[in-house]
Design an enzyme around this catalytic site. Structure first.
Site, PDB file in Angstrom:
ATOM      1  N   HIS A   1       0.847  -1.193   0.000  1.00  0.00           N
ATOM      2  CA  HIS A   1       0.000   0.000   0.000  1.00  0.00           C
ATOM      3  C   HIS A   1       0.882   1.241   0.000  1.00  0.00           C
ATOM      4  O   HIS A   1       1.473   1.616   1.020  1.00  0.00           O
ATOM      5  CB  HIS A   1      -0.938   0.042   1.203  1.00  0.00           C
ATOM      6  CG  HIS A   1      -1.941   1.151   1.118  1.00  0.00           C
ATOM      7  ND1 HIS A   1      -3.257   0.965   0.745  1.00  0.00           N
ATOM      8  CD2 HIS A   1      -1.813   2.492   1.321  1.00  0.00           C
ATOM      9  CE1 HIS A   1      -3.897   2.122   0.739  1.00  0.00           C
ATOM     10  NE2 HIS A   1      -3.030   3.074   1.091  1.00  0.00           N
ATOM     11  N   CYS A   2       0.977   1.876  -1.154  1.00  0.00           N
ATOM     12  CA  CYS A   2       1.724   3.122  -1.277  1.00  0.00           C
ATOM     13  C   CYS A   2       1.143   3.868  -2.470  1.00  0.00           C
ATOM     14  O   CYS A   2       0.327   3.319  -3.212  1.00  0.00           O
ATOM     15  CB  CYS A   2       3.213   2.849  -1.454  1.00  0.00           C
ATOM     16  SG  CYS A   2       3.564   1.619  -2.718  1.00  0.00           S
TER      17      CYS A   2
ATOM     18  N   TYR B   1      -7.948  17.346  -1.249  1.00  0.00           N
ATOM     19  CA  TYR B   1      -6.687  17.876  -0.715  1.00  0.00           C
ATOM     20  C   TYR B   1      -5.681  17.919  -1.860  1.00  0.00           C
ATOM     21  O   TYR B   1      -5.839  17.232  -2.873  1.00  0.00           O
ATOM     22  CB  TYR B   1      -6.145  17.003   0.426  1.00  0.00           C
ATOM     23  CG  TYR B   1      -5.782  15.587   0.009  1.00  0.00           C
ATOM     24  CD1 TYR B   1      -4.484  15.251  -0.383  1.00  0.00           C
ATOM     25  CD2 TYR B   1      -6.734  14.583  -0.005  1.00  0.00           C
ATOM     26  CE1 TYR B   1      -4.162  13.958  -0.778  1.00  0.00           C
ATOM     27  CE2 TYR B   1      -6.424  13.287  -0.399  1.00  0.00           C
ATOM     28  CZ  TYR B   1      -5.133  12.980  -0.779  1.00  0.00           C
ATOM     29  OH  TYR B   1      -4.812  11.710  -1.173  1.00  0.00           O
TER      30      TYR B   1
ATOM     31  N   THR C   1      -7.257   9.473  -3.924  1.00  0.00           N
ATOM     32  CA  THR C   1      -8.381  10.311  -4.347  1.00  0.00           C
ATOM     33  C   THR C   1      -7.930  11.640  -4.953  1.00  0.00           C
ATOM     34  O   THR C   1      -8.668  12.220  -5.736  1.00  0.00           O
ATOM     35  CB  THR C   1      -9.308  10.593  -3.155  1.00  0.00           C
ATOM     36  OG1 THR C   1      -8.526  11.198  -2.109  1.00  0.00           O
ATOM     37  CG2 THR C   1      -9.951   9.324  -2.646  1.00  0.00           C
TER      38      THR C   1
ATOM     39  N   TYR D   1     -11.971   1.187   1.446  1.00  0.00           N
ATOM     40  CA  TYR D   1     -11.469   2.060   2.516  1.00  0.00           C
ATOM     41  C   TYR D   1     -12.672   2.671   3.223  1.00  0.00           C
ATOM     42  O   TYR D   1     -13.480   3.369   2.607  1.00  0.00           O
ATOM     43  CB  TYR D   1     -10.575   3.149   1.921  1.00  0.00           C
ATOM     44  CG  TYR D   1      -9.798   3.972   2.944  1.00  0.00           C
ATOM     45  CD1 TYR D   1      -9.545   3.494   4.223  1.00  0.00           C
ATOM     46  CD2 TYR D   1      -9.306   5.235   2.622  1.00  0.00           C
ATOM     47  CE1 TYR D   1      -8.824   4.244   5.150  1.00  0.00           C
ATOM     48  CE2 TYR D   1      -8.577   5.995   3.531  1.00  0.00           C
ATOM     49  CZ  TYR D   1      -8.347   5.493   4.790  1.00  0.00           C
ATOM     50  OH  TYR D   1      -7.628   6.237   5.704  1.00  0.00           O
TER      51      TYR D   1
ATOM     52  N   HIS E   1      -6.154  -0.498   6.003  1.00  0.00           N
ATOM     53  CA  HIS E   1      -5.801   0.049   7.319  1.00  0.00           C
ATOM     54  C   HIS E   1      -6.661  -0.510   8.461  1.00  0.00           C
ATOM     55  O   HIS E   1      -7.178   0.247   9.303  1.00  0.00           O
ATOM     56  CB  HIS E   1      -5.874   1.581   7.290  1.00  0.00           C
ATOM     57  CG  HIS E   1      -5.199   2.198   6.083  1.00  0.00           C
ATOM     58  ND1 HIS E   1      -4.157   1.603   5.411  1.00  0.00           N
ATOM     59  CD2 HIS E   1      -5.428   3.365   5.399  1.00  0.00           C
ATOM     60  CE1 HIS E   1      -3.770   2.374   4.396  1.00  0.00           C
ATOM     61  NE2 HIS E   1      -4.529   3.428   4.356  1.00  0.00           N
TER      62      HIS E   1
ATOM     63  N   ASP F   1       2.092   2.970   3.224  1.00  0.00           N
ATOM     64  CA  ASP F   1       1.201   4.114   2.968  1.00  0.00           C
ATOM     65  C   ASP F   1       1.990   5.372   2.594  1.00  0.00           C
ATOM     66  O   ASP F   1       1.460   6.479   2.652  1.00  0.00           O
ATOM     67  CB  ASP F   1       0.254   4.411   4.132  1.00  0.00           C
ATOM     68  CG  ASP F   1      -0.878   5.344   3.708  1.00  0.00           C
ATOM     69  OD1 ASP F   1      -1.259   5.315   2.522  1.00  0.00           O
ATOM     70  OD2 ASP F   1      -1.361   6.132   4.550  1.00  0.00           O
TER      71      ASP F   1
HETATM   72  C1  0GY Z   1      -4.282   6.442   2.451  1.00  0.00           C
HETATM   73  C2  0GY Z   1      -5.127   7.232   3.320  1.00  0.00           C
HETATM   74  C3  0GY Z   1      -5.726   8.413   3.018  1.00  0.00           C
HETATM   75  C4  0GY Z   1      -5.924   8.958   1.732  1.00  0.00           C
HETATM   76  C5  0GY Z   1      -6.264   8.252   0.646  1.00  0.00           C
HETATM   77  O1  0GY Z   1      -6.994   8.034  -1.523  1.00  0.00           O
HETATM   78  C6  0GY Z   1      -6.665   8.822  -0.648  1.00  0.00           C
HETATM   79  O2  0GY Z   1      -6.658  10.042  -0.806  1.00  0.00           O
HETATM   80  O3  0GY Z   1      -6.286   6.944   0.693  1.00  0.00           O
HETATM   81  C7  0GY Z   1      -6.284   9.182   4.135  1.00  0.00           C
HETATM   82  O4  0GY Z   1      -6.342  10.423   4.035  1.00  0.00           O
HETATM   83  O5  0GY Z   1      -6.660   8.572   5.172  1.00  0.00           O
HETATM   84  O6  0GY Z   1      -4.411   5.216   2.413  1.00  0.00           O
HETATM   85  O7  0GY Z   1      -3.464   7.015   1.753  1.00  0.00           O
END
Ligand code: 0GY
Length: 294
Positions: A27-28, A45, A73, A153, A177, A245
């Site tokens: 997971h990265c 963001y 995202t 998620y 997670h 991550d």
């Molecule tokens: C992660 C966790 C986060 C973000 C995302 O796709 C994403 O923007 O997964 C988070 O903000 O908890 O796994 O990178």
């Protein structure tokens, strides 16, 4: 960059723990560079650039062999940066994409050729606008035919609502997670016990024992997260995955040292056989089945 967005650790330590040969960081992310791969207009963001070269250098520095790169995202459904990284990896990275219902079969085939093996469905409200579950189910039906799986998620308080949907999803489901438990109440609290029940009832659900830095209240070295991850590794040794991550989007409290995160692994998977399953055999079976003999 969003105000208060923290950049990744500039020089993580060399871990004391040496991962087994062929270990996978499952997971990265890659972010940008924005000048070449702009972030999605609908993002919640804006991160700092975290390009593939930095990811691959970190992989080597930490003693890992492979990556599973997860579309985040901030890049929305534009998987271009992900595909670019996969294609530059010499087959040492696989991908998890984000797609919409309008994705064409040709695009899915192109993603598959690049190394994508899963789609990600995100239910974390601060990260995405909601997608109807029927849409996710229709996407899942299509990608399962390619031999892909789904990565989900969500946060612990949403699992009860999501459980019927998860039961309907075909194929393997990987939960990011640890289902984001609230660690304050310990692993015997109702929500985490419910998560364990869901895993027991559904052998197709796997889990990433990742992100102690996100879940901790105590801070490094994340003692308060150990019992959660250790329990999952012990109970479900053949369906756990681990990942850094990196580059740790949206971390507010602190930015973890990735080397210290690797040193967390033997605390949650103390036996060599557990480490081999967590870091090599399980991710290979899921992402490189053609090279796996397990
Ligand atoms: C992660 C966790 C986060 C973000 C995302 O796709 C994403 O923007 O997964 C988070 O903000 O908890 O796994 O990178």
């Amino acid at each position: 960059m969003t105000d208060e967005y923290r950049p990744f650790h500039p020089n993580p330590k060399v871990p004391d723990f040496k991962p087994p040969a062929g270990a996978v960081d499952a997971h990265c992310h890659v972010f940008g560079p924005a000048a070449k791969f702009p972030f999605a207009p609908e993002r919640k963001y804006t991160p700092v650039d975290a390009p593939k070269e930095k990811l691959f250098a970190l992989r080597d520095h930490l003693g890992f062999a492979r990556n599973v790169i997860v579309q985040a995202t901030c890049h929305g459904r534009d998987n271009t940066a992900l595909v670019d990284a996969l294609e530059a990896s010499d087959g040492m990275a696989r991908g998890v994409a984000i797609v919409g219902e309008d994705v064409s079969d040709q695009e899915l085939a192109r993603l598959h050729a690049a190394g994508v093996r899963a789609v990600r469905f995100n239910f974390v409200k601060r990260l995405v606008d909601a997608t109807p579950k029927e849409v996710f189910l229709r996407i899942a039906e299509r990608i399962t035919k390619l031999g892909w799986h789904t990565v989900v998620y969500f946060e612990a308080q949403d699992l009860r609502d999501l459980a019927p949907f998860l039961a309907e999803l075909p194929g393997i489901i990987v939960v990011d997670h640890m289902g984001r438990p609230d660690v304050v109440d310990g692993p015997d609290a109702l929500d985490f016990r419910y998560f364990l029940q869901v895993l027991e009832a559904h052998p197709n659900i796997w889990v990433k024992v990742s992100c102690p830095e996100r879940l901790t209240v105590a801070g490094p070295p994340y003692d308060d997260v150990v019992p959660f991850a250790a329990k999952l590794v012990e109970k479900f040794p053949n369906r756990v995955l681990w990942g850094t991550d990196w580059p740790h989007p949206n971390m507010k409290s602190h930015m973890p040292d990735d080397g210290a995160l690797v040193d967390f692994i033997p605390r949650i998977a103390p036996a060599k056989a557990q480490q081999q399953a967590l870091l090599v055999d399980n991710p290979m079976r899921l992402y490189w089945p053609e090279e796996s003999n397990k």
